[in-house]
Design an enzyme around this catalytic site. Structure first.
Site, PDB file in Angstrom:
ATOM      1  N   CYS A 199      56.905  42.446  11.265  1.00 15.27           N
ATOM      2  CA  CYS A 199      58.057  42.138  12.064  1.00 15.27           C
ATOM      3  C   CYS A 199      58.015  42.757  13.150  1.00 15.27           C
ATOM      4  O   CYS A 199      57.384  43.626  13.703  1.00 15.27           O
ATOM      5  CB  CYS A 199      59.390  42.678  11.142  1.00 15.27           C
ATOM      6  SG  CYS A 199      60.208  44.323  11.425  1.00 15.27           S
TER       7      CYS A 199
ATOM      8  N   LYS B 203      59.849  45.457  -4.041  1.00 12.39           N
ATOM      9  CA  LYS B 203      60.205  44.352  -3.021  1.00 12.39           C
ATOM     10  C   LYS B 203      60.673  45.232  -1.677  1.00 12.39           C
ATOM     11  O   LYS B 203      60.955  46.475  -1.791  1.00 12.39           O
ATOM     12  CB  LYS B 203      61.293  43.467  -3.402  1.00 12.39           C
ATOM     13  CG  LYS B 203      62.662  43.993  -3.444  1.00 12.39           C
ATOM     14  CD  LYS B 203      63.374  42.877  -3.936  1.00 12.39           C
ATOM     15  CE  LYS B 203      64.857  43.222  -4.064  1.00 12.39           C
ATOM     16  NZ  LYS B 203      65.690  43.441  -5.380  1.00 12.39           N
TER      17      LYS B 203
END
Ligand code: RRO
Length: 290
Positions: A130, A45
């Site tokens: 992002c 992750k």
């Protein structure tokens, strides 16, 4: 054996970052899981420099043929990853790809440099979905921003750099080409499509984080189109993902130009989906009832 950026893989199916917690699976299913690990490489992750709590609940919404998430990157940060997770992940029987995200070039550089010499890490995946807090531009949505990021971090490691592209951009092919020009060894796509859920019976966003990202079969044909567009623009390998549920879906993604496919949302429904899809792919099963 398949080769991806110098890593030797047993088959062409890996996991999408954040969609299979190998350490939790080990706790639940025990060591037996290692004998038939569902993926040919394991993608961690996303980790960030500092620990993050993640978004307030609710974080998930089941949509028609898909899932909307707004998890918000909860993780214990780089130091805890290096101390606690990395030694455990090294026990997995497959190469490890560590996924990182930063909100400035310097932050991403720090993450890459910290992993650069670990012999436990086979490759580094850069999650560029992002904004750059220094420039205000979405890193992965802007080719110039993306190439500048790669030029900044490329010299920091000899490990393969895989850029996880966002589909939320005007021209994913230009972004892939920019990543390649900056020195990326591979690209992976697609991340989730920006989505909004309205609370049942209301008008406010349902998810605690506001907007979320749509994944699952609902996005598979978008992913196919984007992978084939990217394949026209770059020579580096492509990890293709988005809504893959069957061996036939995987075959179509490979035919679109991917070298390897990743399984994401389907692994939440069936943790062994990776193994099944790899077997269906290898058996050449193309007509599979859903
Ligand atoms: O953590 C998340 O909410 C998240 C991330 Br970092 C991402 O890259 N893609 C996504 O769908 N969710």
């Amino acid at each position: 054996m398949i080769e991806l950026c110098g890593m030797r893989l047993r088959h062409r199916v890996i996991n999408g970052s954040g969609c299979f917690d190998a350490l939790a699976a080990l706790r639940v299913f025990g060591e037996a899981m290692l004998d038939d690990f569902p993926f040919a490489a394991y993608v961690s992750k996303t980790i960030t420099l500092a620990p993050r709590e993640g978004n307030p609940p609710p974080r998930l919404w089941e949509a028609a043929a898909g899932l909307v998430n707004s998890i918000g990157l909860p993780n214990r940060g780089l130091a805890a990853y290096l101390e606690h997770d990395l030694p455990s992940l090294a026990a997995l029987p497959v190469p490890l790809i560590t996924n990182v995200m930063g909100s400035t070039r310097e932050e991403v550089g720090e993450l890459v440099a910290a992993l650069a010499d670990s012999d436990r890490v086979g490759a580094i995946e850069l999650n560029v979905s992002c904004p750059n807090v220094a420039t205000g531009l979405d890193i992965g949505a802007d080719p110039g921003e993306l190439e500048a990021l790669l030029r900044r971090v490329r010299p920091l490691t000899r490990k393969p750099l895989i850029v996880k592209l966002t589909p939320n951009t005007a021209d994913v092919g230009a972004c892939a080409a920019a990543a390649e020009a900056g020195g990326a060894d591979a690209v992976s796509l697609i991340n989730t499509l920006r989505a909004r859920v309205i609370a049942p019976g209301g008008s406010a966003p349902w998810l605690g984080g506001g907007n979320g990202g749509l994944s699952g079969p609902a996005i598979r044909l978008v992913a196919l189109a984007q992978v084939s567009r990217v394949a026209e623009r770059v020579a580096i390998p492509i990890v293709g993902m988005g809504g893959i549920v069957t061996g036939r879906d995987a075959r179509e993604m490979l035919d679109a130009g991917a070298t390897v496919v990743a399984v994401g949302t389907e692994s939440f429904r069936d943790p062994a989906a990776g193994t099944r899809i790899a077997r269906e792919l290898e058996a050449g099963i193309t007509q599979i009832a859903r």
